[in-house]
Structure formats: C-alpha cells, structure tokens
Design an enzyme around this catalytic site. Structure first.
Site, PDB file in Angstrom:
ATOM      1  N   LYS A  29       0.916  -1.274  -0.086  1.00 20.37           N
ATOM      2  CA  LYS A  29       0.250   0.325   0.036  1.00 20.37           C
ATOM      3  C   LYS A  29       0.850   1.196  -0.040  1.00 20.37           C
ATOM      4  O   LYS A  29       2.207   1.218   0.307  1.00 20.37           O
ATOM      5  CB  LYS A  29      -0.904  -0.010   1.329  1.00 20.37           C
ATOM      6  CG  LYS A  29      -2.206   0.838   1.139  1.00 20.37           C
ATOM      7  CD  LYS A  29      -3.210   0.168   0.421  1.00 20.37           C
ATOM      8  CE  LYS A  29      -4.565   0.953   0.205  1.00 20.37           C
ATOM      9  NZ  LYS A  29      -5.618   0.099  -0.456  1.00 20.37           N
TER      10      LYS A  29
HETATM   11  P1  NAD Z   1     -12.994   7.519  -3.252  1.00 20.65           P
HETATM   12  O1  NAD Z   1     -11.889   8.724  -2.998  1.00 20.65           O
HETATM   13  O2  NAD Z   1     -13.334   7.105  -4.478  1.00 20.65           O
HETATM   14  O3  NAD Z   1     -14.238   7.702  -2.318  1.00 20.65           O
HETATM   15  C1  NAD Z   1     -14.060   8.134  -0.895  1.00 20.65           C
HETATM   16  C2  NAD Z   1     -15.588   8.551  -0.690  1.00 20.65           C
HETATM   17  O4  NAD Z   1     -15.582   8.452   0.941  1.00 20.65           O
HETATM   18  C3  NAD Z   1     -15.773   9.835  -0.944  1.00 20.65           C
HETATM   19  O5  NAD Z   1     -17.470   9.906  -1.324  1.00 20.65           O
HETATM   20  C4  NAD Z   1     -15.548  10.669   0.260  1.00 20.65           C
HETATM   21  O6  NAD Z   1     -16.372  12.041   0.435  1.00 20.65           O
HETATM   22  C5  NAD Z   1     -15.963   9.768   1.305  1.00 20.65           C
HETATM   23  N1  NAD Z   1     -15.456  10.124   2.710  1.00 20.65           N
HETATM   24  C6  NAD Z   1     -14.193  10.383   2.927  1.00 20.65           C
HETATM   25  N2  NAD Z   1     -14.206  10.684   4.355  1.00 20.65           N
HETATM   26  C7  NAD Z   1     -15.624  10.293   4.938  1.00 20.65           C
HETATM   27  C8  NAD Z   1     -15.912  10.301   6.028  1.00 20.65           C
HETATM   28  N3  NAD Z   1     -15.166  10.738   7.178  1.00 20.65           N
HETATM   29  N4  NAD Z   1     -17.296   9.880   6.076  1.00 20.65           N
HETATM   30  C9  NAD Z   1     -17.933   9.583   5.060  1.00 20.65           C
HETATM   31  N5  NAD Z   1     -17.564   9.610   4.095  1.00 20.65           N
HETATM   32  C10 NAD Z   1     -16.209  10.035   3.842  1.00 20.65           C
HETATM   33  O7  NAD Z   1     -12.435   6.269  -2.510  1.00 20.65           O
HETATM   34  P2  NAD Z   1     -12.667   4.766  -2.942  1.00 20.65           P
HETATM   35  O8  NAD Z   1     -11.757   4.197  -3.911  1.00 20.65           O
HETATM   36  O9  NAD Z   1     -14.262   4.540  -2.934  1.00 20.65           O
HETATM   37  O10 NAD Z   1     -12.370   3.990  -1.401  1.00 20.65           O
HETATM   38  C11 NAD Z   1     -13.241   3.965  -0.315  1.00 20.65           C
HETATM   39  C12 NAD Z   1     -12.844   2.821   0.753  1.00 20.65           C
HETATM   40  O11 NAD Z   1     -12.843   1.774  -0.064  1.00 20.65           O
HETATM   41  C13 NAD Z   1     -11.482   2.918   1.224  1.00 20.65           C
HETATM   42  O12 NAD Z   1     -11.435   2.228   2.509  1.00 20.65           O
HETATM   43  C14 NAD Z   1     -10.407   2.271   0.285  1.00 20.65           C
HETATM   44  O13 NAD Z   1      -9.406   1.716   0.948  1.00 20.65           O
HETATM   45  C15 NAD Z   1     -11.551   1.015  -0.034  1.00 20.65           C
HETATM   46  N6  NAD Z   1     -11.473   0.300  -1.114  1.00 20.65           N
HETATM   47  C16 NAD Z   1     -11.158   0.895  -2.408  1.00 20.65           C
HETATM   48  C17 NAD Z   1     -10.954   0.169  -3.568  1.00 20.65           C
HETATM   49  C18 NAD Z   1     -10.865   0.544  -5.004  1.00 20.65           C
HETATM   50  O14 NAD Z   1     -10.788  -0.051  -5.928  1.00 20.65           O
HETATM   51  N7  NAD Z   1     -11.056   1.891  -5.203  1.00 20.65           N
HETATM   52  C19 NAD Z   1     -10.769  -1.466  -3.362  1.00 20.65           C
HETATM   53  C20 NAD Z   1     -10.784  -1.731  -2.101  1.00 20.65           C
HETATM   54  C21 NAD Z   1     -11.031  -1.029  -1.324  1.00 20.65           C
END
Ligand code: NAD
Length: 418
Positions: free
Chosen positions: A106
């Site tokens: 990561k």
């Molecule tokens: P992203 O940046 O696309 O979206 C994040 C979202 O969370 C945004 O809408 C943001 O406004 C919101 N957010 C941020 N802080 C917040 C809070 N305190 N309370 C509520 N909402 C909040 O990111 P993503 O890729 O969707 O990632 C989200 C989660 O999923 C993370 O934990 C990431 O590690 C996990 N994840 C992502 C992927 C991927 O393929 N992108 C894969 C596995 C896991």
C-alpha cells in the site's frame, strides 16, 4: 481528547485471533505480523504560487510470498505509516482470500488533495512516483487507486515510470484509463464485488433484494458504484453520504440524481437540489436498514456505536471500517458481516485481470471480466462461509483463517533463505 484508534493495532489484533485458531508456529507468526519493507519519503513539489512544499509519502510492502506486492495509493491528510502498514497487511490477506497470485502492499501521501489544483496534484504524483520507483514495477509491486486517487493519477504514475525506464510499461499500475491499457470493468469492480457478496449474504438471512433497504457510507468509487448496483437490482438505497454528511429518504433515493449531484458539486448535499433529508455520518450508520455498506474510511463502527447498529447485514466496502471490539458486539447481535478482505476484493481481482492483460498484451471483453469476477467472488464467499460454519466463528475470522492460512502455507513451501 479521545485517543485515535490505530488501524495497525486493529490489523494486529485480527492476526492474533486468526493465528490462534490456525495454531501458527511462533516463527511463522512473527514473520507474517511484520511488514517486509517500509519506505518513507519526504519530497519537494512546486506549487502554483511558485513556492516549494515538502510532502511525506509512503510505500509499504507487507508480504510478497505469494507474488508481487499489490495495493492502492491514498491521498489524504490522515495518511501515516501506521495506516499504510495496516492497509498493506489487509491487501496480503485479501489477495490470498480470493486466491490470486499477489502479495500485499500500500502507499499514500499525506496531503489535502481537495485544496490542490490539478497541476499541483500532477507535480506531486510524478515526484512521488520517482521517489518510490525503485520499489515498484510489474514484477515487484503494482499500485492502484484508493481514496482520492483515480485513473488520471494512475496515468501520471504510468507515464513517469515509463519515462524513467525509456519504454511504455503498462503493467506498473492498475486502474488506468482504458486508453492506456486499463481494463474494462475495473472502475466498477470493487462496487460490483460488494454487491455480489451482499447478494450471497442476503440468501443466508432470507431477505429479498427487491425492496431491501440499503444504507451506504461514502459516495466514491466503491460506495457510489455499489449504490448503483443495489438500485438497479430493485433495492431501495435510503441513505448515502460523503465526507460532509449524507442524505436520507426512507422511500428510497434517486441514485442517478445523487451521483449527478456528487459529480457536479463534489457533494451529495446541495442547496440547489433537494435529494432527501440531511443526516450526519454517525446517524446514517445507525439507521434501520437491511444492508449497511460502509465505504469510506477505517474505524467507523467501534465499541461506541456497534450496539446501536440496526442493519441485518454489513458488507464492508471500505478497508478496516469495523474494530475488533465492534466485531464481537455485532456477532453477538447476530449481524451478518461480510468482511473487507472478502467484500471489497473485487477491486484487486479485476486489477489482477488488468495486469494479466497488460503482460500478455491482450484485451478481454466486459462479459469475460464480469463472469470471471462474479465466479471468484461467489467461490470465495462460499469458502469463507464454510469455514465460519465449521469453526463456529464470524465471517471476518473465517476470512482471516483462509487468507493467513494460505500465506502461511506458501511461506512453509518456499522456506527461509538461505
Ligand atoms: P474515493 O476517493 O473514490 O471515495 C471516498 C468517498 O468517501 C468519497 O465520497 C468521500 O467524500 C467519502 N468520505 C471521505 N471521508 C469520509 C468520512 N469521514 N465519512 C464519510 N464519507 C467520507 O475512494 P474509494 O476508492 O471509494 O475508497 C473508499 C474505501 O474503499 C477505502 O477504505 C478504500 O481503501 C476502500 N477500497 C477501495 C478500492 C478501490 O478499488 N477503489 C478497493 C478496495 C477497497
């Protein structure tokens, strides 16, 4: 002041619980608990006003026994070594749970991307790539998008790395734009995987997807796409949020309007469009619903609010949204929890497909990707579910037993050099 829960402490506690069940020998236990390599870089970036700012970034490789490192890059003000190490560790178990040949890694930069211009983000990304270039590569460690990084950021990383090498290296990152060797279905993959595992979970709770009430925390790549899948399947997404709060409508939100609003105003709450009643992120988690999908950040469901959760099923789109104390409370309350290392593994699975296509210089169809993804998610769910039944443990412990067990087995087979 309240003490911040350390994601690394959470990850370590989870390992302890599973290692005990697996009866891991002490040396093996020591090995898998440690990260293999932690790189911290402090690097200068020229900002739009001509000043130089120094940023701190990280790349951590937790374990590469089963294959090259794989894991996203996060841009967020709270990024620190502790968080990146925990996220790298979860990546190791996740790749093993879905049985793809990757290890866990990561990365991240401590910054506030919302306050930076596109040019500043590009400058920061390119310099950060240069700083970590010795650690990454298609055979070594392959970054991908995470919170506040996207296909454009991946394109800059790929371009910078390729420039350093002197030739185009598609396979150095996944989650790239389609025009640059990205894969069909990668953008939707994590949200789709969350949806597929939720469908498996509702069978266990005898709930029908049509009319099921769904609550989603986070409206980004994972939460926004998952909400679309639930909506298309006839479920009612009654609340969704982002970092500034959420909207709630007990009759069901119009998801395409919510996503349009998020795209246009970078927020699900807008004075210009009334999408539903405003609700805080804390209230949202405690809503009466069938399926709760935390898809934002770590430590959202803790000892403090776990007993107030009313969802029947939790499908973790985010990494590490639930602490071990909360896990215990939810298990006692008979909440069916699909853990992060299973529920959100669709992303790393299609990243694997993207990497394979890049290495072979082949392009797969959307249908092929969707079928393979669905098969892997369903198979992995069944494997984890069977372990949870056999061992009489919650789904997280079962997934950790499967993931850590596979890493431990691979370590034994490879042996210790020299
Ligand atoms: P992203 O940046 O696309 O979206 C994040 C979202 O969370 C945004 O809408 C943001 O406004 C919101 N957010 C941020 N802080 C917040 C809070 N305190 N309370 C509520 N909402 C909040 O990111 P993503 O890729 O969707 O990632 C989200 C989660 O999923 C993370 O934990 C990431 O590690 C996990 N994840 C992502 C992927 C991927 O393929 N992108 C894969 C596995 C896991």
């Amino acid at each position: 002041m309240e003490k911040k829960i350390s994601p690394l402490d959470v990850a370590m506690k989870q390992v302890d619980i599973a290692a005990q069940k697996l009866n891991l020998e002490p040396g093996l236990y020591e090995k898998i608990k440690q990260t293999k390599r932690d790189l911290i870089v402090h690097f200068p970036v020229k900002m739009d006003d001509g000043r130089i700012r120094v940023f701190t970034g990280y790349r951590v490789q937790h374990n590469m026994t089963r294959g090259p490192g794989k894991g996203g890059i996060r841009y967020h003000p709270d990024v620190d070594l502790d968080e990146v190490r925990a996220l790298a560790m979860w990546m190791t178990w996740k790749a093993a749970v879905v049985n793809i040949p990757f290890g866990g890694a990561k990365g991240g930069v401590r910054c506030d991307p919302k306050s930076m211009s596109i040019q500043e983000l590009e400058n920061m990304t390119r310099r950060f790539t240069w700083e970590i270039a010795m650690m990454i590569g298609p055979d070594k460690d392959i970054p991908a998008p995470d919170v506040y990084t996207n296909p454009q950021v991946m394109a800059w990383i790929m371009d910078t790395y390729s420039t350093l090498k002197g030739y185009t290296v598609h396979g150095v990152v996944t989650g790239k734009p389609l025009e640059l060797g990205g894969s069909l279905g990668r953008y939707e993959a994590t949200g789709k995987g969350v949806f597929v595992t939720a469908l498996e979970a509702i069978k266990q709770r005898k709930i029908k997807i049509h009319g099921a009430r769904v609550v989603v925390q986070g409206c980004g790549n994972v939460g926004g796409i998952a909400a679309q899948y639930f909506d298309k399947a006839g479920a009612k997404v009654i609340a969704i949020s982002d970092s500034r709060g959420g909207v709630y409508n007990k009759k069901g939100l119009n998801i395409s309007e919510v996503l349009d609003c998020k795209k246009k105003y970078s927020c699900v709450i807008s004075k210009k469009i009334k999408l539903g009643d405003e609700i805080s992120n804390e209230e949202l988690l405690e809503l009466n619903c069938d399926i709760l999908v935390p898809s934002a950040l770590e430590n959202q469901i803790t000892e403090k609010n776990a007993s107030k959760i009313k969802a029947k099923i939790i499908t973790e789109g985010a990494n590490g949204p639930t602490t071990p104390d909360a896990d215990r409370i939810l298990f006692e309350k008979n909440v069916f929890l699909v853990p992060d290392i299973l529920a959100n593994a669709g992303g790393v699975t299609v990243s694997y497909f993207e990497w394979v296509q890049n290495l072979q210089e082949l392009l797969w169809s959307e249908e092929e990707i969707s079928d393979r993804l669905t098969r892997i998610m369903k198979r992995s769910f069944a494997e984890v579910f069977n372990i949870s039944r056999r061992e009489k443990v919650d789904m997280r412990t079962a997934a950790l037993i499967l993931g850590i067990g596979r890493v431990a087995e691979a370590t034994k087979l490879r042996g210790i050099y020299p």
